[in-house]
Design an enzyme around this catalytic site. Structure first.
Site, mmCIF file in Angstrom:
data_model
loop_
_atom_site.group_PDB
_atom_site.id
_atom_site.type_symbol
_atom_site.label_atom_id
_atom_site.label_comp_id
_atom_site.label_asym_id
_atom_site.label_seq_id
_atom_site.Cartn_x
_atom_site.Cartn_y
_atom_site.Cartn_z
ATOM 1 N N LYS A 21 0.942 -1.331 0.108
ATOM 2 C CA LYS A 21 -0.012 -0.022 -0.089
ATOM 3 C C LYS A 21 0.906 1.241 -0.028
ATOM 4 O O LYS A 21 0.517 2.017 -0.636
ATOM 5 C CB LYS A 21 -1.133 0.070 1.055
ATOM 6 N N ARG A 96 -6.701 3.244 11.696
ATOM 7 C CA ARG A 96 -6.378 2.208 11.959
ATOM 8 C C ARG A 96 -7.552 1.529 12.930
ATOM 9 O O ARG A 96 -7.575 0.215 13.106
ATOM 10 C CB ARG A 96 -5.207 2.058 12.899
ATOM 11 N N ARG A 135 12.076 -9.051 2.231
ATOM 12 C CA ARG A 135 12.451 -7.569 2.057
ATOM 13 C C ARG A 135 13.699 -7.310 2.732
ATOM 14 O O ARG A 135 13.886 -7.854 3.887
ATOM 15 C CB ARG A 135 11.247 -6.817 2.920
ATOM 16 N N ARG A 169 14.769 -6.403 8.510
ATOM 17 C CA ARG A 169 14.310 -6.239 9.852
ATOM 18 C C ARG A 169 14.390 -7.564 10.656
ATOM 19 O O ARG A 169 14.137 -8.461 9.974
ATOM 20 C CB ARG A 169 12.923 -5.743 9.671
ATOM 21 N N ARG A 180 1.276 -9.993 13.199
ATOM 22 C CA ARG A 180 0.918 -8.447 12.835
ATOM 23 C C ARG A 180 -0.468 -8.378 11.921
ATOM 24 O O ARG A 180 -1.119 -7.778 11.973
ATOM 25 C CB ARG A 180 2.035 -7.902 12.142
#
Ligand SMILES: [Zn+2]
Length: 227
Positions: A21, A96, A135, A169, A180
């Site tokens: 997004k 959120r 990533r 990460r 998550r």
């Protein structure tokens, strides 16, 4: 339909982590001259600039506390007055929760702004896990890359700055990603239902190349005729 009471395009983009997004928000920003308001970025900027909100935020974030909704709303309200938001904005990572969505609506109504659309980017969980695990970012400039979807043009050298050091990460493991995703579903699904009921939700298949997904968004916004 897509012109608010004041001119410009006013969008919210939502989706679980790893749906791309943020990337699509960047595409929309460049295409339509919108300002891209990422909640996380805005918070960091307030702190960096040492604004009155930033001063209140710093101890909250340092202690790992949630930022109160009214503080985020104040920040968004100030930010959308700035000249780079004259053509409209795209809110990314906010609202959120259902409460945040309601508070945002009240603030925008006060400002005479109507949200034109809420874009929900949908990607299957297994694809999200694969994307996030692949990533990594350039240590020097922060440019992000992906094993599968976006490698540097020359292996091991950052396209943006020529840097050679990359990092992943540490909290990107399958278990933490699944947590998550659950958290996203628990908190954010009520906002999806809320916007669906208002008739401004546009669900987008986010599985595919960046350009392909962007085309789906343009189509969903029904703005092909002004491109
Ligand atoms: Zn770099």
């Amino acid at each position: 339909m897509f012109i608010g009471k004041n001119t410009g395009m006013h969008l919210v983009i939502t989706g679980a982590p790893g749906t791309g997004k943020g990337t699509q928000a960047g595409v929309l920003k460049r295409k339509f001259g919108l300002c891209h308001l990422s909640a996380g970025e805005m918070l960091r900027e307030e702190i960096r600039k040492g604004t009155s909100i930033g001063k209140k935020l710093e101890p909250l974030l340092a202690e790992g506390n949630f930022v109160p909704d009214d503080m985020i709303i104040e920040m968004v309200a100030n930010r959308i007055e700035e000249p780079d938001c004259a053509n409209g904005f795209i809110l990314d990572g906010f609202p959120r929760t259902l409460h945040q969505a309601e508070v945002l609506d009240a603030m925008l109504t006060d400002e005479g702004i109507e949200l034109d659309a809420v874009l929900e980017i949908l990607v299957p969980d297994e694809v999200i896990v694969e994307r996030i695990l692949g990533r990594y970012t350039c240590v020097t400039c922060g440019e992000s890359y992906s094993d599968k979807f976006h490698k540097p043009k020359v292996d091991g050298i950052c396209d943006a700055c020529g840097g050679k050091k990359f990092s992943k990460r540490l909290d990107d493991t399958k278990a933490t990603i699944e947590r998550r995703l659950d958290k996203y579903r628990n908190f954010t699904y009520p906002t999806i239902a809320y916007y669906r009921q208002r008739g401004i939700l546009r669900s987008i298949d986010g599985n595919g190349e960046v350009d392909v997904v962007a085309e789906r968004i343009y189509k969903a916004l029904n703005i092909n005729n002004i491109l």
